[in-house]
Structures are given as C-alpha cells and as structure tokens.
Design a protein around this motif. Structure first.
Motif, short mmCIF file in Angstrom:
data_model
loop_
_atom_site.label_atom_id
_atom_site.label_comp_id
_atom_site.label_asym_id
_atom_site.label_seq_id
_atom_site.Cartn_x
_atom_site.Cartn_y
_atom_site.Cartn_z
N ALA A 148 0.81 -1.22 0.00
CA ALA A 148 0.00 0.00 0.00
C ALA A 148 0.84 1.27 0.00
O ALA A 148 0.30 2.37 -0.08
CB ALA A 148 -0.94 0.01 1.21
N VAL A 171 -0.19 -7.05 2.78
CA VAL A 171 -0.60 -5.86 3.52
C VAL A 171 -0.89 -6.21 4.97
O VAL A 171 -1.02 -7.38 5.33
CB VAL A 171 -1.85 -5.21 2.89
N PRO A 174 -7.01 -4.12 6.54
CA PRO A 174 -8.02 -4.12 5.47
C PRO A 174 -7.98 -2.85 4.63
O PRO A 174 -8.22 -2.90 3.42
CB PRO A 174 -9.34 -4.24 6.24
N LYS A 176 -5.37 -1.07 3.88
CA LYS A 176 -4.25 -1.18 2.94
C LYS A 176 -4.55 -2.21 1.85
O LYS A 176 -4.08 -2.07 0.72
CB LYS A 176 -2.98 -1.55 3.70
N ALA A 177 -5.35 -3.20 2.17
CA ALA A 177 -5.78 -4.16 1.15
C ALA A 177 -6.58 -3.46 0.06
O ALA A 177 -6.41 -3.75 -1.13
CB ALA A 177 -6.60 -5.27 1.79
N ASP A 178 -7.44 -2.53 0.46
CA ASP A 178 -8.22 -1.78 -0.53
C ASP A 178 -7.32 -0.96 -1.44
O ASP A 178 -7.55 -0.86 -2.65
CB ASP A 178 -9.21 -0.86 0.19
N ALA A 180 -4.19 -1.63 -2.20
CA ALA A 180 -3.47 -2.56 -3.08
C ALA A 180 -4.37 -3.03 -4.23
O ALA A 180 -3.92 -3.12 -5.38
CB ALA A 180 -2.96 -3.75 -2.28
N ARG A 181 -5.61 -3.32 -3.92
CA ARG A 181 -6.53 -3.74 -4.99
C ARG A 181 -6.75 -2.61 -5.99
O ARG A 181 -6.80 -2.85 -7.20
CB ARG A 181 -7.86 -4.18 -4.38
N ASP A 187 -4.02 -10.57 -6.37
CA ASP A 187 -4.43 -11.17 -5.10
C ASP A 187 -3.86 -10.35 -3.96
O ASP A 187 -2.81 -9.70 -4.11
CB ASP A 187 -3.91 -12.61 -4.98
N VAL A 188 -4.53 -10.39 -2.82
CA VAL A 188 -4.07 -9.68 -1.63
C VAL A 188 -4.06 -10.64 -0.46
O VAL A 188 -5.05 -11.36 -0.24
CB VAL A 188 -4.97 -8.47 -1.31
N ALA A 190 -2.73 -11.20 3.86
CA ALA A 190 -2.32 -10.52 5.08
C ALA A 190 -0.86 -10.83 5.39
O ALA A 190 -0.36 -11.93 5.11
CB ALA A 190 -3.20 -10.95 6.24
#
Length: 211
Positions: A148, A171, A174, A176-178, A180-181, A187-188, A190
């Motif tokens: 991220a 990441v 959550p 930071k997952a957004d 990255a997406r 794929d993401v 943890a």
C-alpha cells in the motif's frame, strides 16, 4: 524565491521556509516548481541518517513537477512544457530549480502536476528492481511487500505493464488491502501468515520475484 531548508539534523521540526536566490540556468533547464514529492529519504535526511549526507543548511526534495521556464537548445523540453524531474535527492523543495536536461521529462496532459511530483522516484526505483535486478519475464508472478506504500503501489502498476501475469500484494490492514486492490493487485494476502497464503495461492510453486 521561497524554499524549504533543513537547518539542523534533529528531525522534521528543523525544517524552515526561507528566502533564497533563484538559481541561474548556466546551460540547465529552469523549472518553475508547482509541486514537490516527499519521500522517506527526506525524513532520513532531516536526521542525517541517509547514505547521502549533505551539510546543513540544505534544501531537500528529490523530485518535482512544474513548468519549464527556459531550456537549452539541445534539451528534449522547451519553455512552457509541463514536466516531472529528478533532482537526485536535494534541491526540489523550492519555487525554482535548475536541472540537467537528462533529468527532466515531459509530463503527459493526463497526469496532474501533483501526481507527477510523486511519479519518478518510486517508478524508476521499481523499474530498476523489476527489470535490472529481477529480470522480470513475461508470465511471471511478483510478490509485493508493503503493497500500500509508494514503492508497493508502483510495483503493482508496473509489474503487469512489464509482462507479469500475476501480482500478490502483502498488507497489514483491510484499509491497505483496498489500496493494493485499487493499484491493480491480482491477489491480496495478510502479512501475518503470508507464506502459507502465497503457497496456497500458487499451488506450492511460489513466486518469481519479491519486491
């Protein structure tokens, strides 16, 4: 001109806005700076912890975006052009910079000056990592830690453009997952337990390059 100056090496609180003389062109490209990038090395420079250690007082700033005021005849840019440029670590946080022509690049109209100021430092670093160090080949899988952040999102954008078939972002939250997406991660996963997650995603094969 106004400029940001580091006057002592005790952290960001030492940063001051000062008045300095504008630089002379002397065969360089003069750029009126509209935006300057801020990166982790800038924070390290305020404490004297980066490998490049200029003596204070100095003006930080490794990358800028702005409009060319003047340029030598053999430059690839000319007066009025929107550009992004690298200062090579210092000098960018000022209203005017003078730079060698090879460090100044035309900025596409679709890219804002604010975005352009944060483009080169990360993207050129990632390009070097993927192409020169990683020897990225078409169809490979790239694992991106810190996905991220500036380097991470740059890797997620550039890897597919350079031929990667899959990017896996690592990441810690959550939110930071957004990010990255949104940057294009295939794929993401943890950070906690990422090895097992990557092994499962790749059916035990693993990845080709880790950033």
């Amino acid at each position: 001109m106004r400029a940001v100056q580091i006057t002592r090496l005790d952290g960001p609180d030492a940063v001051q806005v000062v008045e300095l003389d504008e630089p002379d062109a002397n065969g360089a490209v003069l750029v009126d700076v509209y935006a300057a990038g801020v990166a982790f090395p800038d924070a390290l420079l305020t404490r004297g912890l980066y490998q490049h250690k200029p003596e204070p007082p100095f003006v930080p700033g490794a990358e800028v975006a702005g409009v060319v005021r003047s340029a030598p005849p053999d430059a690839q840019v000319s007066a009025g052009d929107r550009v992004a440029a690298l200062t090579l670590l210092t000098g960018g946080m000022a209203e005017v910079v003078a730079l060698p022509a090879e460090q100044v690049f035309t900025l596409p109209d679709a890219v804002s000056l604010q975005a352009g100021a944060g483009l080169l430092f990360n993207d050129l670093t990632v390009h070097f990592a993927l192409v020169q160090r990683g020897r990225l080949a078409a169809g490979e899988t790239v694992l991106v830690h810190g996905a991220a952040g500036g380097i991470g999102t740059s890797a997620l954008r550039l890897a597919p453009a350079l031929g990667a078939q899959r990017t896996i972002a690592v990441v810690s939250t959550p939110e930071k997952a957004d990010i990255a997406r949104a940057a294009g991660a295939t794929d993401v996963v943890a950070a906690d337990g990422f090895r097992d997650a990557v092994r499962e995603l790749t059916s035990g094969r693993g990845v080709d390059i880790v950033v």
